[in-house]
Design a protein around this motif. Structure first.
Motif, PDB file in Angstrom:
ATOM      1  N   ARG A   1      -8.153-104.138-145.946  1.00 51.72           N
ATOM      2  CA  ARG A   1      -7.849-102.911-145.257  1.00 51.72           C
ATOM      3  C   ARG A   1      -8.315-102.808-143.931  1.00 51.72           C
ATOM      4  O   ARG A   1      -9.134-102.707-143.217  1.00 51.72           O
ATOM      5  CB  ARG A   1      -8.744-101.737-146.384  1.00 51.72           C
TER       6      ARG A   1
ATOM      7  N   ILE B   1      -7.643 -97.612-145.158  1.00 51.00           N
ATOM      8  CA  ILE B   1      -6.241 -97.989-145.128  1.00 51.00           C
ATOM      9  C   ILE B   1      -5.995 -99.209-146.123  1.00 51.00           C
ATOM     10  O   ILE B   1      -6.113 -99.788-144.900  1.00 51.00           O
ATOM     11  CB  ILE B   1      -5.714 -97.043-144.079  1.00 51.00           C
TER      12      ILE B   1
ATOM     13  N   VAL C   1      -4.520 -95.076-149.134  1.00 49.28           N
ATOM     14  CA  VAL C   1      -6.632 -94.266-148.659  1.00 49.28           C
ATOM     15  C   VAL C   1      -7.803 -94.205-149.025  1.00 49.28           C
ATOM     16  O   VAL C   1      -7.957 -93.837-149.776  1.00 49.28           O
ATOM     17  CB  VAL C   1      -6.609 -92.675-147.712  1.00 49.28           C
TER      18      VAL C   1
ATOM     19  N   LEU D   1      -0.866 -91.783-150.243  1.00 50.02           N
ATOM     20  CA  LEU D   1       0.418 -92.182-148.881  1.00 50.02           C
ATOM     21  C   LEU D   1       1.647 -91.752-149.838  1.00 50.02           C
ATOM     22  O   LEU D   1       2.050 -92.605-150.301  1.00 50.02           O
ATOM     23  CB  LEU D   1       0.075 -93.165-147.672  1.00 50.02           C
TER      24      LEU D   1
ATOM     25  N   TYR E   1       3.154 -93.152-144.835  1.00 56.07           N
ATOM     26  CA  TYR E   1       3.390 -94.772-144.340  1.00 56.07           C
ATOM     27  C   TYR E   1       3.477 -95.014-143.361  1.00 56.07           C
ATOM     28  O   TYR E   1       3.360 -96.198-142.510  1.00 56.07           O
ATOM     29  CB  TYR E   1       3.664 -95.222-145.562  1.00 56.07           C
TER      30      TYR E   1
ATOM     31  N   ILE F   1      -7.530 -88.801-143.388  1.00 55.96           N
ATOM     32  CA  ILE F   1      -8.101 -89.571-143.096  1.00 55.96           C
ATOM     33  C   ILE F   1      -9.076 -89.257-141.861  1.00 55.96           C
ATOM     34  O   ILE F   1     -10.643 -89.628-141.974  1.00 55.96           O
ATOM     35  CB  ILE F   1      -7.144 -90.857-141.871  1.00 55.96           C
TER      36      ILE F   1
END
Length: 231
Positions: free
Chosen positions: A132, A140, A147, A156, A161, A207
Motif C-alpha cells: 500500500r 492507497i 483508499v 476509486l 485511479y 485522500i
C-alpha cells in the motif's frame, strides 16, 4: 516509480526509423531501460550480456529471421517476447506463437496498442505484490483501486485511479495537466482541463485530512500537480 517501467527492453528491427519511433513511444510512457539491435547477431549478444527482461522482435532481419532468433534465445533465456512485424499471414502468427512468443503485432500498429500489450506482458510475467502507498492521511491500495483511511475503505473511480497512478509513477515530481489528461482520457486529452480539476477535487476529498489544505496532492500553480508520499 512503477517497477515495471524499470524492466530492460530489447528492441530488434533493421529499420532505424522504426527503432527510433518505438523507443520514443516507450520512453514517453516511462520506460527507462531500452536497447536496440539491427540484426540477429547484435540481438543475441545483447540478450546474453545485457540480459533484457522483454524482447520485441521483427521477423525479417538481414542475417536471419526473428523466428530463428527466438529459437536461439530460448536456449539460454525464457524472457517474454513480442513479435512486431509486417508479416501478418496466419501461418507466421501461428509459428511465432508456437515458438513461445507472448504476442504478435502486425505493422502498421497504433502506439497505444503496442504500449498496452507491452504492459500486459510485463504485468503477467513480473507481477509483484505491491505494498500500500502511504500518504499523510491515508493509504492507497492500487491492486484493489481503494483508499484506506481511518479503517474505512473508499473505492476509486477508473479516472481517479489513472490520475493517481500517473502521479504515483512520478511521486515527488511535477506532472503536467496535459500528462494527467492524457493518462485519464487517452491520445486526445485536450479540453479536459476542467474535468481534471473536478477529479482532483474528488480525489482530495478521499485522500486528504483537509481537502482545502492538501498535504499529499499538491498544486504547482501554472504547471500541474505532484504527489507527496510518506506518512
Amino acid at each position: 516509480m512503477d517497477h515495471l517501467k524499470e524492466k530492460k527492453i530489447l528492441l530488434v528491427d533493421d529499420e532505424k526509423d522504426l527503432r527510433d519511433m518505438v523507443c520514443s513511444f516507450l520512453g514517453s510512457d516511462g520506460y527507462i531501460h531500452i536497447k536496440t539491435a539491427a540484426n540477429k547477431a547484435q540481438a543475441l549478444a545483447l540478450a546474453k550480456d545485457w540480459k533484457p527482461e522483454l524482447a520485441i522482435l521483427d521477423v525479417m532481419l538481414p542475417d536471419g529471421s526473428g523466428f530463428d532468433l527466438l529459437r536461439e534465445m530460448r536456449m539460454f533465456t525464457e524472457i517474454p517476447v513480442l513479435f512486431l512485424t509486417a508479416r501478418g499471414e496466419d501461418e507466421d502468427r501461428v509459428l511465432g506463437l508456437g515458438l513461445g512468443a507472448d504476442d504478435y503485432i502486425v505493422k502498421p500498429f497504433l502506439p497505444r496498442e503496442l504500449l498496452l500489450r507491452v504492459g500486459i506482458i510485463l504485468r503477467r510475467y513480473y507481477k509483484e505484490e505491491r505494498p500500500r502507498i502511504v500518504l499523510a492521511a491515508c493509504q492507497i491500495d492500487f491492486d484493489r483501486a481503494m483508499v484506506i483511511r481511518k479503517d474505512k475503505e473508499i473505492p476509486l473511480t477508473a479516472k481517479e485511479y489513472e490520475i493517481l497512478k500517473a502521479l504515483y509513477r512520478n511521486a515527488g515530481r511535477i506532472v503536467t495537466i496535459d500528462q494527467l489528461c492524457e493518462a485519464a482520457w487517452g491520445d486526445n486529452p485536450y479540453g479536459y482541463e476542467n474535468s481534471l480539476m473536478a477529479h482532483i477535487r474528488r480525489i482530495r476529498e478521499k485522500i486528504e485530512e483537509n481537502p482545502s489544505r492538501p498535504a499529499s496532492l499538491i498544486t504547482v500553480k501554472g504547471l500541474g500537480y505532484k504527489l507527496i508520499t510518506g506518512g
